[in-house]
Structure formats: structure tokens, C-alpha cells
Design an enzyme around this catalytic site. Sequence first.
Site, PDB file in Angstrom:
ATOM      1  N   GLY B  53      -5.006  10.835  -2.024  1.00 21.02           N
ATOM      2  CA  GLY B  53      -3.957  11.193  -1.085  1.00 21.02           C
ATOM      3  C   GLY B  53      -2.788  10.236  -1.204  1.00 21.02           C
ATOM      4  N   SER B  54      -1.576  10.716  -0.934  1.00 20.48           N
ATOM      5  CA  SER B  54      -0.414   9.832  -0.869  1.00 20.48           C
ATOM      6  C   SER B  54      -0.459   9.057   0.443  1.00 20.48           C
ATOM      7  CB  SER B  54       0.875  10.642  -0.985  1.00 20.48           C
ATOM      8  OG  SER B  54       0.987  11.189  -2.280  1.00 20.48           O
ATOM      9  N   GLY B  55       0.462   8.095   0.579  1.00 20.74           N
ATOM     10  CA  GLY B  55       0.488   7.271   1.775  1.00 20.74           C
ATOM     11  C   GLY B  55      -0.076   5.886   1.530  1.00 20.74           C
ATOM     12  N   HIS B  56      -0.589   5.652   0.309  1.00 19.47           N
ATOM     13  CA  HIS B  56      -1.147   4.348  -0.043  1.00 19.47           C
ATOM     14  C   HIS B  56      -0.271   3.627  -1.066  1.00 19.47           C
ATOM     15  CE1 HIS B  56      -4.623   5.786   2.059  1.00 19.47           C
ATOM     16  NE2 HIS B  56      -4.842   6.746   1.177  1.00 19.47           N
ATOM     17  N   ASP B 109     -11.927  13.769  -2.345  1.00 23.97           N
ATOM     18  CA  ASP B 109     -11.566  13.307  -3.686  1.00 23.97           C
ATOM     19  C   ASP B 109     -12.724  13.521  -4.661  1.00 23.97           C
ATOM     20  OD1 ASP B 109      -8.872  11.334  -3.462  1.00 23.97           O
ATOM     21  OD2 ASP B 109      -9.984  11.572  -1.606  1.00 23.97           O
ATOM     22  N   HIS B 215      -6.940   5.145   6.131  1.00 23.01           N
ATOM     23  CA  HIS B 215      -6.310   6.309   6.763  1.00 23.01           C
ATOM     24  C   HIS B 215      -6.318   6.154   8.273  1.00 23.01           C
ATOM     25  CE1 HIS B 215      -8.448   7.482   3.063  1.00 23.01           C
ATOM     26  NE2 HIS B 215      -7.305   8.076   2.777  1.00 23.01           N
TER      27      HIS B 215
END
Lengths: 327, 327
Positions: B53-56, B109, B215
Site C-alpha cells: 500500500g502507498s502511504g509509507h 499483500d 497503518h
Amino acid sequence: MKKFMNDPETFIEDSLKGFALAHADICDVTLNPSVVTRKSLRREKVGLVSGGGSGHEPMHSGFVGKGMLDAACPGQIFTSPTPDQMMEAARLVDTGAGVLFIVKNYSGDRMNFEMAAEMSENKVAMVVVDDDVAVEDSTHTTGRRGVAGTVIVEKLVGSLAESGANLEACVAFAERITGSIASMGVAFSSCTVPAAGRPTFQLADDEMEFGVGIHGEPGRRREKIAPTDEIVAMLLDSICEELKPSSGSEVLLLVNGLGSTPLSELYLVMNSASKWLNRREVAVARSLVGDYTTALEMAGISLTLCKLDEEMKIHWDAPVHTAALRW
Amino acid sequence: MKKFMNDPETFIEDSLKGFALAHADICDVTLNPSVVTRKSLRREKVGLVSGGGSGHEPMHSGFVGKGMLDAACPGQIFTSPTPDQMMEAARLVDTGAGVLFIVKNYSGDRMNFEMAAEMSENKVAMVVVDDDVAVEDSTHTTGRRGVAGTVIVEKLVGSLAESGANLEACVAFAERITGSIASMGVAFSSCTVPAAGRPTFQLADDEMEFGVGIHGEPGRRREKIAPTDEIVAMLLDSICEELKPSSGSEVLLLVNGLGSTPLSELYLVMNSASKWLNRREVAVARSLVGDYTTALEMAGISLTLCKLDEEMKIHWDAPVHTAALRW
């Protein structure tokens, strides 16, 4: 206030000790007075020294190393370093070609760097960076504030000094660069100085401070938050009003995070700014995106443009090996 | 919600376009499906692919380049990328020696990477990173979560692959590294997913989430905020309970910022962690301090230790040239 710290009194010293441990291959750190110096100095190279209040990390300690600064003087948070730090830095890095102080335009910093230059036994010149076009005078400043454009001055003059240029040539290049740079920022939130314990200012949930300073000083006005394309257009309008880049010219674009803005948002700003400049037929020939001149954990960004000539491009591309900038 | 964005729907795409502009010398970015690939691939080198996921950010796109990943698949914020992204990545970077998927242990994932590995026409192996010792199962995970230790896996295996090792050797090395790594984090604040528009969780003004996930998933417990030396001791106690580094051994220490923690605080944490490890006679032989595996604008940190052997040190020191890691 939520900070990683043990005691506000020892915050800077504890942080510098960690910096020294993390970057022992690049820098030496001395305390009392606090000075960060480049590990291996070169004989007969102009010594570049900068400094200012802490809280803007990685500026300036993160820019000490090959191809950039020879020393940095970190003050307390948002407080100018003292003349004894600057004199010690000059003494440590003068290897025979003199020393250049690169100073952001704040009254306290200017006064202390000027005092240190006068009292120093080394040959010292000084250049002042005042790239922030938001306001003319401000809380801590007569004239314009020095902000993220300082990174570009330090990188370019760092490369010129590395190439063996003398002090006069470094001064002349630094002044040419400061005349080619303009910056402006916007904040979505305030920041909290550890010793104060509460936010420097307050913003409503839908507000931004347009033209904010890197210590939370007021900018031009409060605005409602807008889509990023609009915010970027307002910032670049102000910057280009000052710089007047001609159609077909090349610029360096620095998208700088002020602290807590995620990298994904900085890249989104990069995209907006590139589109805006392309429409004006200004070419983004070089760019840098990241947190380089911060205001503790402030949410926000600044944009900096530097009008490039061939000499600047060569010095931007030249190798640099510091904690925060490396290529 | 205060975000630099134009539209939550186009957030990731707008951000990737900016990333592509900023790092055109290192990466190519394709959209539909979104894949970031290394500009110059090497024939007969094992292709390393990661994603999540993006955001990291900068994880994982910021680690694509020489000496690290060959491709990254960015999902929507905190959402697994899709199998078609992973299959396209494998297709693009398989230069004849097969492909290794490096996957953080989250159910979505794992499922998607496994599906992609099965459906791919390329020879694909997979390794799962589960370095977070905070909790056994979690909101999005069966077993332990994969967090910042993944950066170390990607760097070390990236170097081994660069040296010409085959797929089996890369898998074996990756598994040895994952068995030598443990991480744990703590949050002072939540983060806000753009599409949700409000913070993922709430913390009181004097509270921290001990063992938080990247998250915003719950950790072990809520605690009152403590001096950093105490927080660091609690984290390292948990990590060392798992890793049991022997007296006189060497470790790599990663002090990772989760988003909005200032760099000055990360260095202060570095100092605390080094002191703690020194008292246990564990040598910090290598270190890395900065924002490498973030949770949007979450305030907090994670610590990762990797027990080092000579081979790992060689591969850590080997050159790397990516957007976020360069030496």
C-alpha cells in the site's frame, strides 16, 4: 506536547550526540561550543561555515561534508548560535584560504555572525541569503527572511570552493546565486518549540498560513485551504513576479517539506509545480524534493526557484557527500 | 483534513507523476497498472520486486535503483497493490535470472503476491518479511507484521543480486536476514487516510500507542508518554527479547521516523538507543536514521535491529543509488 526528549534543557545536545554517532564517517561534532565540522578538511580550500537556530534539520548540520559546508553552528531551537561558536568554526576550518559565512537573514543571526567575523583572527567574508518573497520585514527580520534557498547557495558555493576557487570568487558566486533565488511557503499547521510547550500559532481546521516563515512567523494572509494546483499557482505567481524567468529559461525547483507533510504529498506538489512552469515555458532542468529546511513538525511546504546558468548547473551536478544530500 | 491534493481519487497518480519527474534519472514510472522500474536493467540479474500500500513513502518506490529494487508496485493508500501490477513488474524486470518478490506480511499483500507468482509466466520466488515483534496477529495480518526491517532486506538482497547471485542464493540470503531482524514502533499521533478524511484512531494528549502498526493498527497497549530513554528501553527490551544479541556482537540500528517526527528527535532517539545497546555490550556497527517506512503523517518512530555478520556488512556498505537511499 509530545516530543521525543528527555529534558528540554539537553534536547539539542542529546540530538547532536545522536547526529555524531550516525554520521561519524562524515562529520566531527564538538560541544561547548557546539560546532559540526567536516571530517577531512582540504588544505588551501575556502572554508564554508553556516549556522542558525536548530529546528530546521537537516539544515545546516546535515549539509556538512565534501562538496558543501565545512562547518555548521547549531543554536538552540529557533535561536541564533553565538559568536563563540562561529569563531570556533572559522578557526577549525580555515586551512589557509579564508572562511565564508553563509547567513540566513534574521536579525539575531546577522548580528552574531557579523560580530564573529569582526572578532575572528581568520580572514572571514560573509554573504546573507534573503530568498523569502512573502514579506519585506517580519518578526525576527529586517528585510526578507532567508529560507530553503539557502540549501541551493550552500550546495553551489560548496562545489565552487571544492574546485579551488578563492574567497573573492566564492563571495561573488554566492551573491549571484542569492540574486537568482526566490522562495515562498505555506503552512497547514503550527509547530511547538520544546521549551515553550505549546503551538506557536493557531490555525482553524480549514485554514492555511500563506507565506509562513520557518519559525511560524506570519506570512501575507490566512486563506481557506484550496486544491494543491491552486496553492502552487499562488506561490509560483509570487515567486515569478520576483524572479521573472523568461520563456525558454531553465530553473532549479526545490519542493521543500516543512516537517510533517508526507513525501507522497511533496511529490504531488512537484507534479503541480512542474505543470505550472511548463505552461509558462519555463523548463525544470534540475529538482530536489524532500525535507531540507524544516520548522520542527510544521505541516506545510515551500517552493524555491533558482534561475540556472551553465556554471550553476555544473556545480549543482558536482558530487556531494553529506548526511542529508549525497550524489 | 489538511492534505496537499487536488482530488482523493487522483492522489496516488498525481504523486507518482511527481516522483517520476523528480527521479527520471533513476526510475521509469508506468501507470495502468502502476509500476516503478529501475531505468537501466542488467541482463541475467535476479529481478527484485516489492510493493505494498502507498502511504509509507519512500517505501518502496524510493528504493528502486542500482543496488536495491528493480521494481516497486504502489497500491492505493494502505491498500495492497493488485496482482496485475505485480505480474507486469515481473515481466518488465525479468532479464533471464528470475524474479524475487519481497513482501511485507499483510494478508492482502500476501494473497495478491502469491496469486501473481502463480499466474506469472516468469520464474518467481517470494520471501515474506515479518519483523514487527509488537503483536502476533493484527488487524490486517496473520502472524507478525512486516515493517521497517523490510528496508534492510531490500538493501542487502539488492546488493547480493547486483553481485550476480542466482535466485536460490537471493532467497536463502533474504530468509537469513528476515531471521536476524526485529522491529517495534510507538506512535504519538494517528494519521489520516485521504479517502477517509479523519484520523484512524485517537490518542489523549499524554498518551502513546506502544507497538503501533504502520497503518495505525493497535499495538500492545496505551501508555503515558515517558522520557525518550524509557521509551527506547521498552522498545529495545522487546526487540532484544526476540533477537537475543550476544554480548560483543554487532548490529545494524535503524531509527525510523513514522512521518512527522522531526529529524532532531530521531537523532536524539539514536543517541538513547546507542547508549542502551552499549550498556549491553552490543556494538552499533552500522546505522540509519530517517523517514524510511512511514505511516503518512503519523508522529512516532520505530526501531529495528539486524544482527550483522560479515556478509551482511559487505552488502550494507555496497553502493546504492535510489531516490531515498544513496551511497
